[in-house]
Enzyme design. Structure first.
Site, PDB file in Angstrom:
ATOM      1  N   ASP A 150      -7.254  18.089 -15.756  1.00  0.00           N
ATOM      2  CA  ASP A 150      -7.532  16.718 -16.166  1.00  0.00           C
ATOM      3  C   ASP A 150      -7.082  16.597 -17.614  1.00  0.00           C
ATOM      4  OD1 ASP A 150      -8.608  14.326 -17.094  1.00  0.00           O
ATOM      5  OD2 ASP A 150     -10.475  14.540 -15.963  1.00  0.00           O
ATOM      6  N   ARG A 158       0.838  -1.206   0.000  1.00  0.00           N
ATOM      7  CA  ARG A 158       0.000   0.000   0.000  1.00  0.00           C
ATOM      8  C   ARG A 158       0.867   1.248   0.000  1.00  0.00           C
ATOM      9  NH1 ARG A 158      -2.065   2.308   4.525  1.00  0.00           N
ATOM     10  NH2 ARG A 158      -2.140   0.311   5.619  1.00  0.00           N
ATOM     11  N   LYS A 195      -7.819   5.305 -19.879  1.00  0.00           N
ATOM     12  CA  LYS A 195      -8.133   5.756 -21.226  1.00  0.00           C
ATOM     13  C   LYS A 195      -6.916   5.643 -22.148  1.00  0.00           C
ATOM     14  CE  LYS A 195     -12.183   6.811 -19.420  1.00  0.00           C
ATOM     15  NZ  LYS A 195     -11.995   6.836 -17.955  1.00  0.00           N
ATOM     16  N   TYR A 234     -16.986  16.338 -16.727  1.00  0.00           N
ATOM     17  CA  TYR A 234     -17.222  14.896 -16.777  1.00  0.00           C
ATOM     18  C   TYR A 234     -18.217  14.529 -15.681  1.00  0.00           C
ATOM     19  CZ  TYR A 234     -16.298  10.024 -15.542  1.00  0.00           C
ATOM     20  OH  TYR A 234     -16.432   8.706 -15.189  1.00  0.00           O
TER      21      TYR A 234
END
Length: 381
Positions: free
Chosen positions: A176, A51, A201, A104
């Site tokens: 973004d 982690r 993406k 978005y």
């Protein structure tokens, strides 16, 4: 990498030296949760628990940072996880942020339905209008959240201009960069403080992994983001990091093909009588065309367009294509088509930010361009 190289070279080599013990050319998948310590608190290579850090994830983070012109990157479980960590690292309850007036849908949901309950307020504004942005800033504004190109209306805010407005107000600018990818646009070089990606993406590029990333210029801010990631646990797993890193290697060549295809498709749609408007920054008629030429290498693989026949025509088109697959997401090698009002941006329905019902969004893949044009034009009738 000590020497400065071209993007395509950095994408293949940054953070990806051959394995020191085996000589493996590809970064291994370190599928482990914990690491042997050489003594109490004496860490081998700085790793103690996955982690906190994992060598596969580190390789991805080093490569992402290099491609965005920075040294600080964190790889997350999703783009929204990265977004959430950035906002919580920068803001505190009572703070205010500015968001696009065509955001978005997932970002809108995060800002208005999750972080609002945490005490954050968010105001939509046209980020393409710098005077409107200045007027919307409050004393408690801490962050300007920008998408460029925006999703799904493909607006192109001026990153350098927004960076100047943010600096004047003592706020930070986060961009973004998902639609452009670091191959087409590098916001940090234009003055942004933070870059966020949905690596699902274009960076991953093959529709087989979900991930996100945050890249920053400032070491202290990077430390805050890393702390939030460690505390909340929204990390990229080793196999997801490996898949994403694999995708990065071909980002440059894929983006060139995405752009080649999109430019031809946008021109074909623009000439079709069933299409009332094409929203693509590569068209000279696009209001953000000149800004896109200034801050982007090329114009991307995303196209939105409105149908003269209204919502039903948009729905019929989405159902009528054969190569374009009806699906959410974007940036993969295969072409996708969707109806934003009912799919990716349904969270904005009934609000001032809802998208036009006659709008169709396509993610142009890397198939043969003639086949893609024939598919779309045939479905348009």
């Amino acid at each position: 990498m000590t020497q400065v190289h071209a993007f395509e070279t950095v994408a293949i080599h940054a953070g990806q030296e051959p394995d020191s013990s085996t000589g493996a050319v590809v970064v291994p998948i370190y599928q482990t949760s914990t690491y042997q310590q050489d003594g109490v608190g004496v860490l081998r290579g700085g790793y103690e628990y996955s982690r906190a850090g994992n060598p596969t994830r580190t390789a991805l983070e080093e490569c992402l940072a290099a491609l965005e012109g920075s040294t600080y990157a964190s790889a997350f479980a999703s783009g929204l996880a990265a977004e959430d960590a950035v906002v919580r690292a920068v803001c505190a309850p009572g703070d205010h942020i500015l968001i696009p007036d065509d955001p978005y849908g997932g970002s809108l949901r995060l800002f208005t339905r999750v972080l609002q309950r945490w005490g954050l307020s968010a105001s939509p504004v046209s980020l393409s209008d710098l005077d409107a942005v200045r007027a919307a800033i409050r004393p408690e504004t801490r962050l300007i959240w920008c998408e460029t190109p925006t999703n799904p209306l493909l607006r192109v805010p001026d990153i350098a201009g927004l960076a100047g407005v943010a600096a004047e107000a003592g706020a930070l600018l986060a961009v973004d960069n998902t639609f452009a990818s670091p191959y087409l646009q590098q916001p940090l070089a234009l003055g942004a403080d933070i870059v966020v990606h949905s690596t699902t993406k274009y960076i991953g590029g093959h529709s087989d992994v979900v991930g996100g990333a945050a890249i920053v210029r400032d070491a202290e801010l990077a430390e805050h983001i890393q702390f939030h990631q460690y505390a909340a646990g929204a990390i990229a797993g080793p196999f997801d990091a490996w898949l994403t890193l694999r995708g990065l290697k071909t980002l440059g060549v894929r983006m060139d093909r995405h752009c080649d295809n999109a430019e031809r498709i946008a021109a074909a749609l623009d000439a079709h009588s069933a299409v009332s408007q094409v929203l693509y920054p590569g068209l000279p008629s696009h209001p953000g065309h000149e800004i896109a030429r200034k801050q982007m290498r090329r114009f991307g693989g995303m196209i939105s367009f409105r149908l003269a026949g209204g919502e039903q025509a948009a729905l019929d088109l989405c159902a009528g294509t054969r190569i374009f697959t009806l699906a959410e997401s974007l940036g993969g090698v295969e072409s996708l088509i969707e109806h934003p009002a009912r799919m990716t941006h349904a969270s904005a329905a009934g609000t001032a930010l809802e998208v036009p019902a006659d709008l169709v969004r396509i993610s142009v893949g890397i198939e043969n361009a003639d086949d893609l044009i024939t598919d779309l034009i045939g479905a348009l009738g």
